[in-house]
Enzyme design. Structure first.
Site, PDB file in Angstrom:
ATOM      1  CG  ASP A  22      -2.058   0.948   1.153  1.00 30.85           C
ATOM      2  OD1 ASP A  22      -2.260   1.544   0.081  1.00 30.85           O
ATOM      3  OD2 ASP A  22      -2.764   1.117   2.169  1.00 30.85           O
ATOM      4  CG  ASN A  70      -7.699  -2.330  -6.114  1.00 28.85           C
ATOM      5  OD1 ASN A  70      -6.765  -3.111  -5.966  1.00 28.85           O
ATOM      6  ND2 ASN A  70      -7.960  -1.384  -5.213  1.00 28.85           N
TER       7      ASN A  70
HETATM    8  C1  FPP Z   1      -1.655   0.438  -3.322  1.00 31.19           C
HETATM    9  O1  FPP Z   1      -1.345   1.740  -3.652  1.00 31.19           O
HETATM   10  C2  FPP Z   1      -1.348  -0.479  -4.373  1.00 31.19           C
HETATM   11  C3  FPP Z   1      -2.243  -1.156  -5.185  1.00 31.19           C
HETATM   12  C4  FPP Z   1      -3.420  -0.601  -5.837  1.00 31.19           C
HETATM   13  C5  FPP Z   1      -1.988  -2.539  -5.453  1.00 31.19           C
HETATM   14  C6  FPP Z   1      -0.537  -2.915  -5.570  1.00 31.19           C
HETATM   15  C7  FPP Z   1      -0.062  -2.738  -6.931  1.00 31.19           C
HETATM   16  C8  FPP Z   1       1.246  -2.734  -7.258  1.00 31.19           C
HETATM   17  C9  FPP Z   1       2.363  -2.876  -6.317  1.00 31.19           C
HETATM   18  C10 FPP Z   1       1.566  -2.567  -8.679  1.00 31.19           C
HETATM   19  C11 FPP Z   1       1.060  -3.705  -9.480  1.00 31.19           C
HETATM   20  C12 FPP Z   1       1.611  -4.999  -9.043  1.00 31.19           C
HETATM   21  C13 FPP Z   1       1.864  -6.000  -9.899  1.00 31.19           C
HETATM   22  C14 FPP Z   1       2.349  -7.302  -9.412  1.00 31.19           C
HETATM   23  C15 FPP Z   1       1.693  -5.801 -11.332  1.00 31.19           C
HETATM   24  P1  FPP Z   1      -2.492   2.825  -3.559  1.00 31.19           P
HETATM   25  O2  FPP Z   1      -2.738   3.295  -4.939  1.00 31.19           O
HETATM   26  O3  FPP Z   1      -3.667   2.280  -2.828  1.00 31.19           O
HETATM   27  O4  FPP Z   1      -1.751   3.896  -2.712  1.00 31.19           O
HETATM   28  P2  FPP Z   1      -2.418   5.068  -1.868  1.00 31.19           P
HETATM   29  O5  FPP Z   1      -3.199   4.405  -0.758  1.00 31.19           O
HETATM   30  O6  FPP Z   1      -1.234   5.812  -1.377  1.00 31.19           O
HETATM   31  O7  FPP Z   1      -3.268   5.869  -2.814  1.00 31.19           O
END
Ligand code: FPP
Length: 234
Positions: A22, A70
């Site tokens: 996250d 998501n």
């Molecule tokens: C959280 O960041 C991350 C995600 C939405 C999922 C994790 C995705 C990755 C690490 C990239 C894709 C992975 C692969 C294996 C292709 P957020 O956007 O929720 O962060 P925030 O809470 O700071 O907005």
């Protein structure tokens, strides 16, 4: 199998670690970059941690890459995440095969675009015979839906016992979950592996996912090894 010297002194090494990755968006915001850049750097962090998991001798690692919630994100962000998933599988599949990493998917990945479904199924097939760690990637995953489906599948076969449910979970066959890590300072499970979390230790860090390093990962595993787990006993 590789091992971490920290676990050689009789401390219990974790077998299965799950990570809620996250903070990509906040990482980008802090730098006034587009969110897509945060996700891109998040994939780079993922690549390093997957390599470290193999080097540390874990049997399995589960990563929350895309939750069933998501889909509610703006279309261009969903499309960026899908593009990154395609890119990650394409670029790292040979390395998985070479290192014997077995890929597993937690979640209903068949709802993804047909080319991604093909890519994932090809990767599952090519890594199925691996004799190394399992990399379980949660894609279009939600624990409550997983549990409802598992209970229904168990009921269709016979008595709904704990074992019968467990056998129908996406995680069937993985070692028990020892440790859940969540980055970015949030202290929630967010519908991730709720059943499997029953006896898992929880480890939280303020580090945003793109900044999470193999060194911090190793430190989390070492702290886990030092914790006494009682599984409800005394
Ligand atoms: C959280 O960041 C991350 C995600 C939405 C999922 C994790 C995705 C990755 C690490 C990239 C894709 C992975 C692969 C294996 C292709 P957020 O956007 O929720 O962060 P925030 O809470 O700071 O907005």
């Amino acid at each position: 199998m590789a091992s971490n010297p920290a676990f050689d002194e009789g401390l219990a090494a974790p077998r299965h670690v799950a990570i809620i990755m996250d903070g990509n968006g906040r990482w980008a915001k802090k730098r006034r970059l587009p969110r897509a850049m945060g996700h891109k750097r998040g994939v780079e962090a993922t690549r390093q941690i997957v390599r470290a998991a193999g080097d540390l001798g874990l049997e399995a690692m589960s990563l929350y890459a895309f939750s069933s919630e998501n889909w509610k994100r703006p279309e261009d962000e969903v499309s960026d995440l899908m593009g990154l998933l395609r890119g990650y599988i394409r670029s790292d599949l040979d390395e998985f095969v070479e290192k014997g990493v077995k890929l597993k998917i937690l979640g209903n990945y068949k709802a993804f675009a047909p080319d991604i479904v093909d890519l994932l199924e090809d990767a599952l097939e090519k890594t199925a015979g691996g004799n190394g760690p399992t990399l379980a990637v949660a894609l279009n995953y939600g624990a409550q839906a997983e549990l409802a489906q598992a209970a229904a599948a168990a009921a269709a076969k016979g008595p709904v016992t704990q074992e019968a449910i467990e056998a129908e979970l996406y995680s069937a066959g993985l070692p028990p979950l020892d440790l859940i890590i969540r980055t970015s300072g949030e202290h929630r499970l967010s519908n991730f592996m709720l059943w499997q979390a029953a006896y898992a230790e929880l480890w939280f860090t303020d580090t945003l996912w793109p900044d999470f390093t193999p060194e911090e990962f190793t430190a989390a595993l070492e702290e886990f090894a030092g914790r006494e787990r009682r599984f409800g006993g005394r």
